[in-house]
Design a protein around this motif. Structure first.
Motif, PDB file in Angstrom:
ATOM      1  N   GLY A  32       0.795  -1.217   0.000  1.00  0.00           N
ATOM      2  CA  GLY A  32       0.000   0.000   0.000  1.00  0.00           C
ATOM      3  C   GLY A  32       0.823   1.261   0.000  1.00  0.00           C
ATOM      4  N   GLY A  33       2.119   1.113   0.137  1.00  0.00           N
ATOM      5  CA  GLY A  33       2.988   2.282   0.090  1.00  0.00           C
ATOM      6  C   GLY A  33       3.002   3.088   1.361  1.00  0.00           C
ATOM      7  N   VAL A  34       2.455   2.534   2.465  1.00  0.00           N
ATOM      8  CA  VAL A  34       2.418   3.276   3.722  1.00  0.00           C
ATOM      9  C   VAL A  34       3.821   3.644   4.171  1.00  0.00           C
ATOM     10  CG1 VAL A  34       1.810   3.150   6.174  1.00  0.00           C
ATOM     11  CG2 VAL A  34       0.246   2.227   4.443  1.00  0.00           C
ATOM     12  N   LEU A  35       4.761   2.732   3.936  1.00  0.00           N
ATOM     13  CA  LEU A  35       6.136   2.955   4.372  1.00  0.00           C
ATOM     14  C   LEU A  35       7.062   3.233   3.196  1.00  0.00           C
ATOM     15  CD1 LEU A  35       6.354   0.187   7.094  1.00  0.00           C
ATOM     16  CD2 LEU A  35       5.999   2.621   7.408  1.00  0.00           C
ATOM     17  N   GLY A  36       6.527   3.687   2.115  1.00  0.00           N
ATOM     18  CA  GLY A  36       7.387   4.036   0.985  1.00  0.00           C
ATOM     19  C   GLY A  36       7.837   2.829   0.200  1.00  0.00           C
ATOM     20  N   GLY A  37       7.136   1.693   0.308  1.00  0.00           N
ATOM     21  CA  GLY A  37       7.517   0.496  -0.414  1.00  0.00           C
ATOM     22  C   GLY A  37       7.251   0.647  -1.889  1.00  0.00           C
ATOM     23  N   VAL A  38       7.715  -0.337  -2.673  1.00  0.00           N
ATOM     24  CA  VAL A  38       7.564  -0.258  -4.126  1.00  0.00           C
ATOM     25  C   VAL A  38       6.919  -1.520  -4.669  1.00  0.00           C
ATOM     26  CG1 VAL A  38       9.409   1.359  -4.548  1.00  0.00           C
ATOM     27  CG2 VAL A  38       9.970  -1.061  -4.341  1.00  0.00           C
ATOM     28  N   ILE A  69      13.776   8.538   5.852  1.00  0.00           N
ATOM     29  CA  ILE A  69      13.441   7.177   6.265  1.00  0.00           C
ATOM     30  C   ILE A  69      12.133   7.247   7.051  1.00  0.00           C
ATOM     31  CG2 ILE A  69      14.200   5.212   7.692  1.00  0.00           C
ATOM     32  CD1 ILE A  69      17.087   6.147   7.173  1.00  0.00           C
ATOM     33  N   PRO A  70      11.216   6.309   6.854  1.00  0.00           N
ATOM     34  CA  PRO A  70       9.955   6.330   7.627  1.00  0.00           C
ATOM     35  C   PRO A  70      10.225   6.463   9.119  1.00  0.00           C
ATOM     36  CG  PRO A  70       9.837   4.668   5.910  1.00  0.00           C
ATOM     37  CD  PRO A  70      11.246   5.197   5.882  1.00  0.00           C
ATOM     38  N   SER A  71       9.490   7.351   9.759  1.00  0.00           N
ATOM     39  CA  SER A  71       9.754   7.657  11.167  1.00  0.00           C
ATOM     40  C   SER A  71       9.583   6.444  12.071  1.00  0.00           C
ATOM     41  CB  SER A  71       8.838   8.789  11.638  1.00  0.00           C
ATOM     42  OG  SER A  71       7.472   8.408  11.487  1.00  0.00           O
ATOM     43  N   VAL A  72       8.708   5.506  11.676  1.00  0.00           N
ATOM     44  CA  VAL A  72       8.477   4.331  12.509  1.00  0.00           C
ATOM     45  C   VAL A  72       9.701   3.425  12.545  1.00  0.00           C
ATOM     46  CG1 VAL A  72       7.549   2.826  10.689  1.00  0.00           C
ATOM     47  CG2 VAL A  72       6.717   2.600  13.050  1.00  0.00           C
ATOM     48  N   PHE A  73      10.640   3.608  11.612  1.00  0.00           N
ATOM     49  CA  PHE A  73      11.862   2.805  11.592  1.00  0.00           C
ATOM     50  C   PHE A  73      12.963   3.407  12.469  1.00  0.00           C
ATOM     51  CE2 PHE A  73      11.005   1.318   6.936  1.00  0.00           C
ATOM     52  CZ  PHE A  73       9.902   0.594   7.380  1.00  0.00           C
ATOM     53  N   CYS A  75      14.798   4.758  15.809  1.00  0.00           N
ATOM     54  CA  CYS A  75      14.819   4.596  17.264  1.00  0.00           C
ATOM     55  C   CYS A  75      14.690   5.967  17.929  1.00  0.00           C
ATOM     56  CB  CYS A  75      16.119   3.921  17.700  1.00  0.00           C
ATOM     57  SG  CYS A  75      16.314   3.836  19.500  1.00  0.00           S
ATOM     58  N   PRO A  76      13.735   6.149  18.823  1.00  0.00           N
ATOM     59  CA  PRO A  76      13.550   7.459  19.475  1.00  0.00           C
ATOM     60  C   PRO A  76      14.751   7.897  20.314  1.00  0.00           C
ATOM     61  CG  PRO A  76      11.612   6.069  19.778  1.00  0.00           C
ATOM     62  CD  PRO A  76      12.689   5.185  19.228  1.00  0.00           C
ATOM     63  N   ILE A  77      15.608   6.954  20.681  1.00  0.00           N
ATOM     64  CA  ILE A  77      16.762   7.302  21.513  1.00  0.00           C
ATOM     65  C   ILE A  77      17.926   7.800  20.662  1.00  0.00           C
ATOM     66  CG2 ILE A  77      18.506   6.424  23.126  1.00  0.00           C
ATOM     67  CD1 ILE A  77      16.395   4.433  24.146  1.00  0.00           C
ATOM     68  N   SER A  78      18.328   7.016  19.666  1.00  0.00           N
ATOM     69  CA  SER A  78      19.501   7.370  18.844  1.00  0.00           C
ATOM     70  C   SER A  78      19.141   8.163  17.598  1.00  0.00           C
ATOM     71  CB  SER A  78      20.240   6.099  18.421  1.00  0.00           C
ATOM     72  OG  SER A  78      19.421   5.320  17.540  1.00  0.00           O
ATOM     73  N   LEU A  79      17.849   8.134  17.221  1.00  0.00           N
ATOM     74  CA  LEU A  79      17.373   8.773  15.978  1.00  0.00           C
ATOM     75  C   LEU A  79      18.037   8.160  14.750  1.00  0.00           C
ATOM     76  CD1 LEU A  79      17.200  12.528  17.072  1.00  0.00           C
ATOM     77  CD2 LEU A  79      15.421  10.782  17.170  1.00  0.00           C
ATOM     78  N   GLU A  80      18.411   6.884  14.872  1.00  0.00           N
ATOM     79  CA  GLU A  80      18.993   6.116  13.765  1.00  0.00           C
ATOM     80  C   GLU A  80      18.056   4.955  13.437  1.00  0.00           C
ATOM     81  OE1 GLU A  80      21.702   6.808  12.079  1.00  0.00           O
ATOM     82  OE2 GLU A  80      22.305   8.528  13.292  1.00  0.00           O
ATOM     83  N   PRO A  81      18.137   4.420  12.189  1.00  0.00           N
ATOM     84  CA  PRO A  81      17.283   3.281  11.842  1.00  0.00           C
ATOM     85  C   PRO A  81      17.555   2.094  12.772  1.00  0.00           C
ATOM     86  CG  PRO A  81      18.309   4.196   9.872  1.00  0.00           C
ATOM     87  CD  PRO A  81      18.966   4.858  11.047  1.00  0.00           C
ATOM     88  N   MET A  82      16.490   1.402  13.142  1.00  0.00           N
ATOM     89  CA  MET A  82      16.637   0.251  14.037  1.00  0.00           C
ATOM     90  C   MET A  82      17.031  -1.000  13.253  1.00  0.00           C
ATOM     91  SD  MET A  82      13.492   0.803  16.741  1.00  0.00           S
ATOM     92  CE  MET A  82      12.242   1.357  15.572  1.00  0.00           C
TER      93      MET A  82
END
Length: 453
Positions: A32-38, A69-73, A75-82
């Motif tokens: 559905g492209g919710v997370l920017g998928g293709v 990068i989608p915000s749900v990916f 980490c709220p602590i490091s602000l880096e992708p999990m």
């Protein structure tokens, strides 16, 4: 202290509640492209990666280096992708290593909500991990596919250049220049396939402007070894670059400038290659061009390199470069200003250079204005230039400099945090300037208000 550990519970069946409360389903979110998928399909199929081949998530994240990068990916602590997402009893998800560090610091709360935790377990969020892995995999494979396409196209264009002539050659050069300017993989492909030799061979006494401008535009973006640089310093090729520096478009002039400077990096580069009246005149035209100011920095950078060859300095003075550079000083940014001042300081080592600086009416006021205005290195060059011309004609130049506010500026330098050598030179120049005045009058010339005005 209670140790936080993965929970033994297994309640994850293909969906997880996200940070915004929405249900995140792998197929729905990606298709559905919710997370920017293709779209769906087998990851990696048709792009040089075998079915089922597992790629390291960390490697993909590092190589892609994406800004969005989608915000749900994240980490709220490091602000880096999990890479190893785990969920707390509050429903918030974090990178495992980050939340464990938080706990080890003695915090028993959720970092996002600051709620006290009623359960000390952390649960791997497998669904979110798969979402992250799928999203980055798709981006990664697309990047690799584009890279392979670019490499293939660069190889094709190189082969075309070996066979084509006339307009077909020009068109191939145009496209190859665009490809190498945009892609590092294309630049490496051209170099590895002997492209530098092929393109260099197109430069000579009978090269057309169309071919020469495109070829130089390619070469300036490539890594050149010593042999390639030696080949490009042949008199006929240097002569072509000089002609194009004088007659080409602004972009071509800049490319010629950058290429010549790149050739000068070789230890055995001979100064006679740049001891050219035509080269220096063309360079000064580029530097002075007020309509295309993007040529100023590369032009000054090359002139700076040329000035390092003391044999050429007299020729630079002879074409009237000093008054032209002095005229430009007030309009230059800090990077260009330091280069211009270095050049003027180098030229002041010659008697004719000092005379040209003295005869230019704007030299002293412009130099005085620059003291303590830009950087310590700029102040150093400006002070050195003022010393050179004041020593040449103490009575005349010192009086002009003092009237321009030099005495007060020198006192500022002496009282500043500048280097001892700079303070010493300032004190010497201050003493030289005071010789033409009585103590009372000279003290009045040192008032800071004069400098401010």
């Amino acid at each position: 202290m209670a140790m936080f550990r993965p929970s033994k519970r297994s309640g994850f069946t293909g969906y997880e509640v996200g940070l915004d409360g929405q249900v995140l389903d792998l197929d729905t979110a990606v298709k559905g492209g919710v997370l920017g998928g293709v779209g769906g399909g087998v990851i990696g199929a048709g792009v040089g990666v075998g079915v089922g081949e597992k790629l390291d998530l960390m490697k993909m994240i590092e190589e892609l280096n994406l800004s969005e990068i989608p915000s749900v990916f994240i980490c709220p602590i490091s602000l880096e992708p999990m890479q190893d997402p785990v969920t707390l009893c509050t429903g918030q998800t974090y990178e495992k290593s980050n939340i464990l560090k938080w706990f080890n610091l003695g915090h028993y709360t959720c970092p996002t909500t600051m709620q006290e935790l009623w359960d000390d377990s952390i649960t791997p969020n497998k669904t979110l991990y798969h979402l992250i892995y799928t999203w980055f995999s798709q981006k990664y494979f697309l990047m690799k596919k584009r890279s392979e396409d670019v490499q293939g196209r660069a190889s094709e264009l190189l082969e075309t250049l070996k066979k084509s002539k006339g307009q077909a050659r020009v068109q191939a050069l145009k496209e190859l220049q665009q490809v190498v300017a945009a892609h590092a993989t294309a630049r490496k492909t051209v170099v590895d396939n002997g492209g530098v030799t092929v393109i260099s061979s197109l430069l000579g006494p009978f090269t057309s402007y169309a071919v020469g401008s495109e070829a130089i535009g390619i070469l300036v973006n490539l890594t050149l070894d010593s042999e390639s640089k030696a080949n490009l310093t042949q008199p006929t090729k240097i002569s072509l670059m000089v002609d194009m520096l004088n007659e080409g478009s602004t972009e071509t002039k800049i490319n010629c400038t950058r290429l010549i400077e790149k050739l000068m990096e070789e230890k055995d580069f001979r100064s006679e290659f740049v001891s050219s009246h035509s080269l220096l005149v063309g360079l000064m035209r580029l530097i002075k061009d007020k309509r295309h100011t993007n040529g100023i920095l590369p032009g000054l950078s090359l002139l700076n390199s040329i000035c390092l060859h003391t044999q050429v300095r007299g020729l630079i003075v002879s074409i009237g470069a000093i008054p032209q550079l002095v005229e430009l000083l007030p309009a230059l940014d800090s990077d260009c200003l330091e280069l211009a001042l270095f050049i003027l300081d180098a030229l002041s080592s010659l008697t004719e250079g000092r005379l040209a600086l003295k005869d230019c009416t704007k030299t002293i006021p412009n130099m005085v204005r620059l003291l303590m205005r830009v950087s310590e290195i700029s102040t150093q060059y400006a002070l050195s230039i003022l010393w050179s011309i004041c020593k040449l004609s103490p009575e005349e130049c010192s009086s002009v400099a003092v009237e321009a506010g030099l005495a007060a500026k020198l006192l500022l330098v002496i009282q500043s945090g500048c280097s001892p050598a700079l303070k010493q030179r300032s004190a010497e120049l201050l003493k030289l300037c005071s010789l033409n005045y009585t103590d009372t009058i000279f003290i009045s010339k040192c008032k800071l208000t004069r400098t401010i005005q």
